[in-house]
Design an enzyme around this catalytic site. Structure first.
Site, PDB file in Angstrom:
ATOM      1  N   GLU A  46       0.830  -1.195   0.000  1.00 33.16           N
ATOM      2  CA  GLU A  46       0.000   0.000   0.000  1.00 33.16           C
ATOM      3  C   GLU A  46       0.868   1.248   0.000  1.00 33.16           C
ATOM      4  O   GLU A  46       1.780   1.378   0.835  1.00 33.16           O
ATOM      5  CB  GLU A  46      -0.893   0.050   1.248  1.00 33.16           C
ATOM      6  CG  GLU A  46      -2.082  -0.875   1.226  1.00 33.16           C
ATOM      7  CD  GLU A  46      -2.977  -0.680   2.441  1.00 33.16           C
ATOM      8  OE1 GLU A  46      -4.082  -1.228   2.445  1.00 33.16           O
ATOM      9  OE2 GLU A  46      -2.576   0.025   3.393  1.00 33.16           O
ATOM     10  N   CYS A  47       0.598   2.176  -0.893  1.00 39.98           N
ATOM     11  CA  CYS A  47       1.170   3.513  -0.901  1.00 39.98           C
ATOM     12  C   CYS A  47       2.690   3.483  -0.764  1.00 39.98           C
ATOM     13  O   CYS A  47       3.394   3.242  -1.738  1.00 39.98           O
ATOM     14  CB  CYS A  47       0.523   4.370   0.187  1.00 39.98           C
ATOM     15  SG  CYS A  47       0.687   6.155  -0.111  1.00 39.98           S
TER      16      CYS A  47
END
Length: 483
Positions: free
Chosen positions: A350-351
């Site tokens: 994620e991210c």
């Protein structure tokens, strides 16, 4: 249900400082306190956890549901004497300009009273209009009192108190303009706890501030009405050493109501956890542990190799851009992760985790730093803030989702990735504004049978199927490699 909400009249009013001062003061008194945070934020719960010694949980009905918020709150508050909830933005500010997921929404949902923090730095008599408006806008939200923040002088305080005297609103605290309690921040909010070596000193200062600036005679009856279990009054004494509850116990409690029995044989999941990668929802990790995962932490900054015998990999968000030189210099770990991806190790990123898997990160000064290189693209830091809830529609199967599946997530970054994926993982739609329909904000992410890499942060609390699918994919990988 019990609990006290610390809300602000707007973002930046000082509710985080007030929350931490209250938590620190209660801990200094020897109380057990459970903290929660309204909304999707990762960093405020880090501070809550560092003060209380207990995991802090997010209450977000967009990322989860109203029923999940209630269940999560009730489950974790019962083992603490007191419960404090830090709000998000201003009291009535919700998703898409609506009331949904606002602090007021959570207050009604949980039946909790609210202490309103008002930034008084540039106010005197106008304080009355603000307090009157907040107190009367929604009769179902009980404002138990106000905390006046950034008060300049005794004369200023006298004017503020005179302004609201006719409203009969209790003043439960007064904070002066005190730079010593200002926490450092950067482009995405506060600097995380792992990067602050003077944190214990800051917390001691906050505890002293909390003992001095709050009206405890007024606060204690409110806290007592929201207490989780009976407690003895404070008799003084030193601050106890925080005792962190068992993560396995929290894991079982979090997921038991929504999932089947745990797997008889643990699935080893490597979890990147250090100063560069530390954005994880407690409920996500707890659910994985309950479902049969053995969570093995490692550091992309400091470790030269992955933990042995992994069946899956979690690369959470964080600030890899702030540690790009150190991450780049650790070539052994970069090579180990690239090799693991090439071998089909199921990976969820994620991210910040997505950024690390790219070929390079170009920092704010324009310097390029080689990263793991598992994805043939480059992340460039920008001045543009991408922020908001996202309705995600998967276009590819991944270790976590199936093509066509829809779910909610949250995006929060100041970077862009190019070139874009040839076959994007998902399409993103915004949260609808008021009564309008949502609109497309593009496509993004990389995904295939063993990789899910996206800017979007996802809370798995009300979606246990996501965690279950990830572990099923990891289990198949384990069987395929014979580990």
């Amino acid at each position: 249900m019990g609990g006290l909400i610390i809300a602000g009249d707007r973002s930046g009013s000082g509710k985080t400082t007030v929350t931490m001062a209250l938590l620190s003061a209660l801990r200094q008194r020897g109380e057990t306190v459970q903290a929660f945070k309204v909304g999707p934020d990762y960093i405020d719960p880090m501070f809550h956890r560092a003060i209380t010694g207990r995991p802090a949980y997010n209450l977000d009905p967009v990322l989860t549901s109203e029923s999940y918020v209630q269940q999560c709150f009730q489950r974790h508050r019962t083992t603490a004497t007191y419960t404090l909830i830090e709000g998000v933005m201003g009291l009535f500010d919700g998703a898409g300009g609506t009331d949904w997921a606002s602090t007021a929404h959570i207050a009604r949902l949980l039946g909790c009273p609210v202490v309103l923090v008002v930034d008084c730095a540039r106010l005197s008599r106008s304080l009355a209009a603000i307090v009157h408006g907040y107190n009367t806008l929604d009769s179902q939200v009980q404002i138990a009192g106000v905390v006046l923040n950034r008060v300049g002088s005794d004369r200023h305080l006298a004017m503020l108190k005179a302004a609201i005297a006719s409203l009969q609103m209790p003043v439960l605290g007064v904070l002066r303009r005190d730079d010593a309690v200002t926490l450092p921040d950067r482009h995405l909010g506060l600097v995380p706890t792992d990067e602050l070596p003077d944190l214990p000193e800051r917390f001691r200062h906050l505890a002293t501030l909390g003992q001095r600036c709050f009206d405890w005679a007024g606060l204690e009856p409110i806290l007592a009405r929201t207490a989780g279990f009976p407690h003895a009054p404070w008799r003084g004494g030193a601050e106890p050493s925080p005792a962190e509850p068992s993560s396995q116990g929290h894991a079982a409690a979090t997921a038991a109501a929504q999932t089947g029995p745990p797997r008889p044989r643990p699935i080893r999941i490597g979890v990147a956890r250090d100063r560069a990668f530390n954005f994880y929802y407690e409920d996500n990790l707890a659910m994985l542990a309950h479902l049969g995962a053995e969570l093995v932490s490692f550091s992309p900054l400091a470790d030269e190799r992955l933990p042995p015998d992994l069946n899956g990999l979690l690369l959470g968000g964080g600030f890899p851009e702030m540690f790009a030189p150190e991450l780049s210099q650790n070539g052994a770990m970069r090579q180990a992760i690239a090799q693991a991806l090439a071998q089909g190790l199921p990976t969820y990123a994620e991210c910040g985790g997505l950024m690390y898997l790219c070929e390079a990160i170009v920092d704010f000064e324009g310097r390029s730093w080689p990263m793991a290189g598992g994805i043939a693209t480059t992340t460039t830091m920008t001045g543009h803030l991408t922020l908001g809830y996202r309705q995600v529609t998967a276009h590819q199967d991944s270790p976590v989702v199936t093509s066509g599946q829809q779910y909610w997530g949250h995006e929060f970054h100041r970077s862009a990735i190019a070139p874009a994926p040839v076959r994007p993982l998902a399409a993103l739609n915004s949260y609808p504004l008021l009564h309008e329909t949502s609109w497309s904000v593009g496509q993004e992410g990389w995904g295939h049978s063993s990789l899910h890499a996206s800017y979007v942060h996802v809370h798995w609390g009300a979606q246990p199927a996501l965690a279950q699918r990830f572990l099923t994919t990891c289990d198949r990988f384990r069987s395929a490699v014979g580990s």
